[in-house]
Design an enzyme around this catalytic site. Structure first.
Site, PDB file in Angstrom:
ATOM      1  CD  GLU A 125      -3.555   6.371   3.037  1.00 52.80           C
ATOM      2  OE1 GLU A 125      -2.711   7.058   3.647  1.00 52.80           O
ATOM      3  OE2 GLU A 125      -4.019   5.311   3.475  1.00 52.80           O
ATOM      4  CG  ASP A 151      -0.197  -0.123   2.546  1.00 50.15           C
ATOM      5  OD1 ASP A 151       0.914  -0.674   2.558  1.00 50.15           O
ATOM      6  OD2 ASP A 151      -0.734   0.327   3.569  1.00 50.15           O
ATOM      7  CD1 TRP A 209      -8.161  -4.442   0.684  1.00 52.90           C
ATOM      8  CD2 TRP A 209     -10.103  -3.549   0.015  1.00 52.90           C
ATOM      9  NE1 TRP A 209      -8.056  -3.061   0.746  1.00 52.90           N
ATOM     10  CE2 TRP A 209      -9.228  -2.498   0.348  1.00 52.90           C
ATOM     11  CE3 TRP A 209     -11.375  -3.219  -0.441  1.00 52.90           C
ATOM     12  CZ2 TRP A 209      -9.574  -1.148   0.236  1.00 52.90           C
ATOM     13  CZ3 TRP A 209     -11.732  -1.881  -0.547  1.00 52.90           C
ATOM     14  CH2 TRP A 209     -10.837  -0.863  -0.210  1.00 52.90           C
ATOM     15  NE  ARG A 230      -0.061   3.936   6.483  1.00 51.14           N
ATOM     16  CZ  ARG A 230      -1.073   4.487   5.803  1.00 51.14           C
ATOM     17  NH1 ARG A 230      -1.171   5.799   5.709  1.00 51.14           N
ATOM     18  NH2 ARG A 230      -1.976   3.724   5.218  1.00 51.14           N
ATOM     19  CG  ASP A 231       3.040   2.145  11.782  1.00 47.14           C
ATOM     20  OD1 ASP A 231       2.265   2.541  10.882  1.00 47.14           O
ATOM     21  OD2 ASP A 231       2.846   2.367  12.988  1.00 47.14           O
ATOM     22  CD  GLU A 232      -1.264   0.242   6.727  1.00 55.81           C
ATOM     23  OE1 GLU A 232      -1.235   1.368   7.247  1.00 55.81           O
ATOM     24  OE2 GLU A 232      -2.317  -0.279   6.335  1.00 55.81           O
ATOM     25  CG  ASP A 255      -4.153  -0.612  -1.365  1.00 55.31           C
ATOM     26  OD1 ASP A 255      -5.033  -1.240  -0.759  1.00 55.31           O
ATOM     27  OD2 ASP A 255      -3.659   0.449  -0.929  1.00 55.31           O
ATOM     28  CG  HIS A 306      -1.448   4.769  -0.244  1.00 54.56           C
ATOM     29  ND1 HIS A 306      -0.658   4.598   0.862  1.00 54.56           N
ATOM     30  CD2 HIS A 306      -2.541   3.993  -0.035  1.00 54.56           C
ATOM     31  CE1 HIS A 306      -1.258   3.760   1.701  1.00 54.56           C
ATOM     32  NE2 HIS A 306      -2.406   3.362   1.172  1.00 54.56           N
TER      33      HIS A 306
HETATM   34  C1  RAM Z   1      -4.956   1.153   4.812  1.00 49.47           C
HETATM   35  C2  RAM Z   1      -4.003   0.780   3.770  1.00 49.47           C
HETATM   36  C3  RAM Z   1      -4.570   0.408   2.441  1.00 49.47           C
HETATM   37  C4  RAM Z   1      -6.032   0.124   2.454  1.00 49.47           C
HETATM   38  C5  RAM Z   1      -6.526  -0.356   3.762  1.00 49.47           C
HETATM   39  C6  RAM Z   1      -7.991  -0.637   3.792  1.00 49.47           C
HETATM   40  O1  RAM Z   1      -4.394   0.917   6.073  1.00 49.47           O
HETATM   41  O2  RAM Z   1      -3.018   1.757   3.641  1.00 49.47           O
HETATM   42  O3  RAM Z   1      -4.281   1.309   1.425  1.00 49.47           O
HETATM   43  O4  RAM Z   1      -6.281  -0.826   1.457  1.00 49.47           O
HETATM   44  O5  RAM Z   1      -6.192   0.514   4.790  1.00 49.47           O
END
Ligand code: RAM
Length: 888
Positions: free
Chosen positions: A741, A464, A530, A468-470, A477, A762
């Site tokens: 994003e 995504d 998704w 960040r912490d992801e 996505d 994003h």
């Molecule tokens: C966020 C992500 C992503 C998205 C979900 C639902 O945390 O960055 O882009 O698909 O949520």
């Protein structure tokens, strides 16, 4: 003399791949010729084992002359392939007029280790009694070994729990990074193969550094670590073949030695801490004194989950120099890289022993121009380096990447010399494929931002965001962006790999985790749009690359996603239960909500219908007649139920949002008058917003497509070229160098959308790229002959632009589509159709009914197979070649 050439040989999409574990690899090649309308009439492939000279005794497959126009994905059909063996192949082709090429240049591939029994190596880690292998610090493993002279070939196979980097006799092995990559580690772990023939001597030393990475490090925003395991370990096997036919093997085992190294901390999100005073100079060279090193212990870990690589490796693919050294209002020293990039900084510093320098990475400066890290949440993105002193020292982190444009420097001797810093751009090294340019510079910048978004987020897994912490493999996505991705780069290998991870992590009931590899846990799965990645992604790869095998391999996974949906709730034709992300980040969301106003059950049922239709089509492609019929019927019934539930008898749609209408139109859930009415309503919704969108992740990718294909192309053009908030070009005007994003990531007044969810890299909204290629330049494919075997070119000069050009390097070669308007209203359209394909060209021509093609009347021009004109539309059927058409 024949002008026919064959080149661009690929094995499983890749150039000379090593470590292949696919049972029957497929070959593709590209034809070229100066002539028009060239089709392949026949081919011949030869494969020889360990012999680039193709001596008859070494041939393991000679296809003979096969009358066929197939030039992509021709499957190997020779003797069984053996582990660790190198195979050379070459191709010869004939066109329909019996011109033949010479044999192509020789290409090769090498098989990997095929079964657990092929592995003699043991998993090793430092002896816990001496060195804590669970510590934060990276550790080193080493081994010295002697070889005989006369080495013919040497292949090294390695993988790890955690990330590894290898050195052989003081030099890095290969140029790949972040090995062994990120897979669904509980089910699949990739093995890298390296050709190290030239790096070996008679006395050798091999060294490995092991860091936490995705396996053991911190992942996700909940602060969790050790999601796959707590112990890092190495598995390595080096096979050496001598000229005299003998062989030798070196493996990871109890005889290796271990030590702590200079990397004190290394985490994907947080950066790296390195103390150069702790280096072991010469540790990967022979003759190093290892008496103070610890012993190693073996680790038990299965070998039946080892797989060869199918995607390209992660590499440094570019270098950026700082464009400025800034002094912020609050006194920080900050490098501006001029581009939001993903990778790492390399720097050179000269300072006394023990001096510490720090680099902190961020995407944007705040309104006042100060360094801003709020949107990184817990990710530290910080690199610290402690100097050994006395010399110029150059460093870059090895096992951590950052998403950044700005780098805050601390501890560096002043004045800062920007020449001492360089940003290495890192991602999966996909083959570049596309190009788009037009007369609007803001759109060109948008296209560049889309490509940078893809580069930053295709790092073994489609993520995504990279900062960040992801940084997780969010399925939604990936699904919305895949078609755009396939224009910018060759993405079949990348998705072939990731879809296997998806399948491995799919639940027994068919549910699909929100992120792949799944690190969010058992309950985070199966949102509409998704989970549909399970179906849409393989189907898209099939369309863009004609890859039937990916459908074969993913078919069960595709079906079980649809079956999962069907089993939800008590009406098997609607999906109105469970958790959904809805039209994520839609601007019509309620205050303090991320979820747009479009009814979730409408989105869920629309995607249910769409995925079911794709499964039905897949069953047709694969020849599963019964299932084709079954899913075809199911699809019809879902569409009927959708109408009953969401459409009034007079043709109004339940969800009064742009996205509701977009989905109903895009997925063909309405026909005839209802369709026209919904399209008109959608157009009026867009107009009501003074030609702006309100859509989120789900509606945005399709919005312009449905407007263009339902009679509102001019509105789509206006919408796409809007420059004020919210719009694609608004972000460009605000200085974006990647895709944001949020539409309002940076507001008009320079303030930010809240810290907690505000990525500036994003790619989801970058899905508009697909419309630029497919609608503005009109590069389309024909589903019946996918992979651009038959191309449809329908340029759209009616785009408010004066020119647009695009190119796509397909598996057959370059497809090019360019148009420009002259002051007198005439349009020049030039295009290129690669050999062994045909194309249907569609354009409107109001003046001259039969325009000139390459300066001749269309029906007489070389390569033109047929001409049709009706209602100011011209349709040409053409063979390969380069064409220019001038039309009014
Ligand atoms: C966020 C992500 C992503 C998205 C979900 C639902 O945390 O960055 O882009 O698909 O949520």
């Amino acid at each position: 003399m024949s002008t026919l050439h064959v080149a661009g040989l690929r094995c499983e999409y890749l150039q000379n791949p090593l470590g292949v574990t696919v049972k029957a690899p497929r070959f593709s090649w590209k034809l070229s010729s100066d002539l028009f309308h060239v089709l392949q009439g026949a081919y011949r492939i030869q494969v020889s084992k360990e012999d680039a000279g193709f001596a008859p005794s070494s041939l393991v497959w000679d296809s003979g002359v096969v009358a066929s126009d197939q030039s992509v994905h021709v499957e190997y059909a020779g003797e069984p392939l053996e582990a660790m063996t190198r195979y050379y192949y070459r191709v010869q082709v004939w066109d329909r007029s019996h011109h033949s090429t010479d044999w192509s240049e020789v290409a090769h591939w090498e098989m990997g280790l095929l079964t657990p029994e092929d592995w003699q190596a043991e998993w090793i880690t430092p002896d816990p009694a001496v060195l804590d292998p669970k510590s934060e610090a990276a550790f080193l493993l080493r081994k010295e070994f002697a070889l005989q002279p006369g080495i013919r070939r040497a292949a090294l196979f390695a993988t790890s729990l955690g990330l590894y980097e290898l050195q052989l006799n003081g030099a890095k092995v290969g140029d790949s990074l972040f090995t062994p990559g990120w897979t669904s580690y509980r089910h699949r772990l990739q093995v890298q193969a390296y050709d190290v023939t030239d790096q070996l001597k008679e006395t050798n030393a091999i060294g490995a550094t092991l860091a936490n990475g995705w396996y053991k490090g911190n992942l996700g925003w909940q602060g969790k670590s050790e999601l796959f395991g707590d112990t890092r370990a190495l598995l390595l096997q080096l096979q050496v073949w001598y000229e005299d036919g003998s062989q030798e093997m070196l493996v990871s085992d109890a005889s290796w030695r271990a030590a702590a190294g200079p990397i004190l901390m290394s985490e994907l999100y947080h950066g790296e801490s390195y103390d150069a005073r702790l280096e072991h100079p010469g540790w990967s060279l022979p003759g190093f004194d290892e008496t103070r090193w610890a012993s190693v212990a073996s680790v038990s870990h299965p070998k039946d989950l080892l797989v060869g690589e199918q995607s390209e490796r992660i590499r440094v693919t570019g270098q950026l120099k700082p464009v400025a050294v800034l002094r912020t209002p609050s006194g920080e020293t900050v490098l501006d890289m001029g581009q939001n990039m993903v990778g790492r900084m390399r720097f050179t510093v000269e300072a006394p022993a023990g001096a510490k320098v720090t680099l902190q990475h961020a995407e944007v400066l705040d309104k006042e121009g100060n360094f801003y890290t709020g949107n990184l949440r817990s990710a530290k993105q910080t690199v610290t380096y402690v100097c050994k002193g006395g010399v110029e020292e150059t460093y870059e982190p090895t096992f951590s990447f950052q998403g950044f444009r700005y780098v805050k420097l601390e501890g560096f001797p002043e004045p800062i010399d920007p020449e001492r810093f360089v940003g290495s751009v890192i991602h999966t090294d996909m083959e570049p494929a596309g190009f788009f340019e037009c007369s609007n510079e803001l759109i060109n910048k948008l296209q560049s931002n889309i490509v940078w978004g893809q580069r930053g987020n295709f790092l073994d897994v489609p993520t995504d965001c990279p900062q960040r912490d992801e940084r997780l493999g969010w399925t939604g996505d990936a699904q919305v962006f895949i078609r755009t991705a396939a224009f910018n780069y060759g993405v079949a290998p990348f998705f072939t790999k990731w879809l296997k991870d998806l399948m491995a992590d799919q639940r027994p009931d068919g549910g699909v985790p929100f992120v792949i590899p799944n690190v969010l846990g058992e309950t985070s799965h199966s949102s509409a749009a998704w989970g549909d990645a399970a179906v849409i992604c393989p189907w898209t790869i099939y369309l863009c690359y004609g890859d039937r095998r990916i459908l074969e391999e993913q078919y069960d996974s595709m079906k079980s996603w649809v079956e999962y949906i069907r089993s939800q709730g008590d009406n098997e034709l609607l999906w109105n239960t469970g958790f959904h992300f809805g039209d994520w980040l839609g601007l019509d969301a309620k205050e303090n909500s991320y979820i747009g106003a479009t009814p979730k059950d409408l989105i869920a049922t629309a995607f249910y219908a769409y995925s079911t239709s794709l499964v039905a089509k897949t069953a047709v492609v694969l020849g599963h007649e019964q299932e084709a019929e079954q899913y075809g019927k199911l699809h019809e019934r879902i569409v009927e139920e959708f109408a009953r539930e969401f459409i009034t008898p007079n043709g109004r749609l339940a969800g009064h949002t742009q996205t509701s209408h977009v989905l109903a139109l895009m997925f063909d859930l309405v026909q005839g008058e209802t369709k026209a009415r919904l399209a008109a309503t959608l157009a009026s919704y867009v107009e009501e917003q003074k030609v702006h969108l309100t859509t989120g992740f789900v509606g945005t990718p399709y919005l312009c497509h449905v407007l263009s294909s339902n009679g509102y192309h001019e509105l789509a053009v206006k919408l796409m070229q809007q420059e004020d908030y919210p719009s694609w070009l608004y972000t460009v005007r605000q200085g974006a160098t990647t895709i944001w994003e949020h539409w309002d990531g940076i507001k008009e007044d320079g303030s930010f959308w809240s810290d907690n969810m505000n990525s500036y890299n994003h790619y989801a909204y970058g899905a508009i790229g697909d419309w630029l290629y497919r609608v503005v330049c009109g590069i389309e494919l024909d589903e019946r002959l996918p992979g651009y075997k038959r191309i449809v070119l329908q340029p759209n000069p009616n785009s408010g632009l004066t020119y647009a050009r695009a190119a796509l390097d397909s598996l057959y070669g370059v497809i090019r589509s360019e148009w420009s308007k002259a002051g007198d209203g005439s349009i020049t359209y030039s295009f290129e159709v690669p050999a062994n394909t045909t194309a249907l060209i569609r354009f409107s021509s109001t003046g001259t009914p039969t325009p000139l093609v390459n300066g001749r009347s269309a029906s007489a021009a070389d390569g033109v197979l047929s001409v049709n004109t009706f209602n100011n539309q011209v349709e040409l059927e053409v063979g390969s070649g380069r064409y220019t058409i001038i039309a009014k």
